[in-house]
Design a protein around this motif. Structure first.
Motif, PDB file in Angstrom:
ATOM      1  N   ASP A 336     121.151 -97.226   4.244  1.00 45.45           N
ATOM      2  CA  ASP A 336     119.699 -97.155   4.426  1.00 45.45           C
ATOM      3  C   ASP A 336     119.342 -96.644   5.816  1.00 45.45           C
ATOM      4  O   ASP A 336     118.459 -95.788   5.962  1.00 45.45           O
ATOM      5  CB  ASP A 336     119.086 -98.536   4.202  1.00 45.45           C
ATOM      6  N   ARG A 340     117.363 -93.084   6.746  1.00 42.56           N
ATOM      7  CA  ARG A 340     116.164 -92.985   7.575  1.00 42.56           C
ATOM      8  C   ARG A 340     116.341 -91.965   8.695  1.00 42.56           C
ATOM      9  O   ARG A 340     115.443 -91.154   8.958  1.00 42.56           O
ATOM     10  CB  ARG A 340     115.811 -94.363   8.141  1.00 42.56           C
ATOM     11  N   ASN A 344     114.349 -87.960   8.748  1.00 41.46           N
ATOM     12  CA  ASN A 344     113.143 -87.927   9.574  1.00 41.46           C
ATOM     13  C   ASN A 344     113.462 -87.314  10.941  1.00 41.46           C
ATOM     14  O   ASN A 344     113.873 -88.012  11.865  1.00 41.46           O
ATOM     15  CB  ASN A 344     112.597 -89.345   9.745  1.00 41.46           C
TER      16      ASN A 344
END
Length: 380
Positions: A336, A340, A344
């Motif tokens: 996870d 992220r 981004n």
């Protein structure tokens, strides 16, 4: 004030963070005017690239790893003559190595310091004549990682009566003090260098640097990458390092269907180049102390995803500010955090810039200042 400083490790050239720390610290002390001698119990088979001519002597007490002590188990073993002869030879070689250490220490000037970086090396230093010197023991791993291993007993047996011993964080020192180890203090590792330019963070590459061993958790990283890869088909994981688990890890990579997105880079002498070609750094260790690779990655301006496996990790990475931490061993959580960061670019850039700025609080001048304060304290 110039001193004679002996830095004694398991090995002076074994691939790994302690070896890197040993020679970084030896260089730092030498540049500050101390007379340094780096000593290893043995020369290593799996070697780290070192300066061709370091500005200090380097000595290995044995040309290879010495044999493990043998003790008879039962009446039948007492009559195993070859085994008894091998043990006698081993003990004689150890006495000779201890004698050599004693000679080196005896030739030092007053106020000498013997800095033992790993507890196994204390088996030799503890038998040597250290009269007139201050002896400092060290542990380069967290309290929890030592507590779960045989090194816990060694530390309790060998470090409790030293002049001082050092761990890497206040939290670890408090844990040991709670066990009655009242001579413990803490001192972090130093950031060895700050690249002139940070990584541009344009490559779709996540990088890992470390030994291919159980401690570094590359198997966990592969499991996390298997969760991430379907969502990031244009990203690659580059794994730098070598170690005893290499064949097993490559087989695991193939079994997970990751050969198209994982690149095995082997060892590298160009850490700065490896980091400059990446946009995210990942550390999947089961246990750590105060990892140099994490310091170097952040100095290169890389945001980091790491397992929160030790106080040193969460002291380096400020969660949510210059990196993302996952609970130790939680593969899904690590995936996870990587999702992220890889998804981004604005988050990557913001965290990478803050990482490069913030990690400079562990600069060599600051850490050297604390070493000098400790040396002066032990002379009082």
């Amino acid at each position: 004030m110039s001193r004679d400083v002996f830095i004694v490790s398991n090995s002076t050239d074994e691939l790994g963070g302690v070896t890197a720390w040993t020679h970084q610290t030896a260089r730092l002390f030498t540049e500050h005017g101390h007379r340094v001698h780096v000593i290893g119990v043995h020369a290593s088979d799996r070697k780290m690239a070192l300066p061709e001519r370091p500005p200090y002597p380097v000595t290995a007490l044995y040309p290879a790893h010495p044999p493990t002590p043998w003790a008879p188990c039962g009446l039948r073993d007492r009559f195993r003559v070859p085994a008894r002869r091998r043990e006698a030879a081993r003990a004689a070689a150890q006495r000779q190595a201890v004698g050599r250490l004693s000679q080196l220490f005896a030739a030092a000037r007053p106020r000498a310091v013997v800095l033992v970086t790993q507890v196994w090396a204390m088996e030799w230093v503890g038998q040597a004549d250290t009269a007139g010197a201050r002896v400092i023991g060290m542990s380069h791993e967290s309290y929890a990682y030592s507590r779960a291993s045989h090194r816990y007993r060694w530390i309790k047996n060998h470090y409790k009566d030293l002049d001082h011993w050092l761990v890497l964080t206040q939290e670890d020192a408090d844990q040991w003090a709670g066990e009655g180890m009242n001579n413990v203090g803490f001192l972090p590792n130093a950031l060895s260098r700050l690249p002139a330019q940070p990584s541009p963070r344009t490559a779709r590459t996540v990088v890992s640097i470390g030994r291919l061993s159980d401690q570094k958790g590359i198997d966990l990283l592969l499991d996390a990458w298997a969760l991430l890869a379907p969502h990031r088909p244009d990203w690659r994981l580059r794994v730098y390092g070598a170690g005893e688990d290499e064949d097993e890890l490559k087989a695991r990579c193939t079994a997970l269907g990751l050969d198209g997105s994982v690149e095995w880079m082997g060892c590298t002498d160009d850490v700065d180049g490896a980091l400059a070609d990446a946009s995210v750094f990942v550390q999947s260790s089961r246990g750590e102390g105060f990892p140099l690779a994490l310091l170097e990655a952040m100095a290169a301006g890389l945001p980091c995803a790491a397992f929160d496996c030790a106080p040193g990790v969460r002291e380096i990475v400020r969660e949510g500010e210059d990196g993302l931490l996952a609970p130790a061993g939680d593969v899904a959580a690590l995936a996870d955090r990587l999702l992220r960061l890889t998804g981004n670019p604005r988050l990557r850039d913001a965290m990478g810039d803050r990482a490069r700025s913030g990690v400079q609080r562990f600069s060599e001048p600051e850490v050297l200042r604390r070493w000098e304060e400790l040396f002066a304290l032990l002379e009082r």
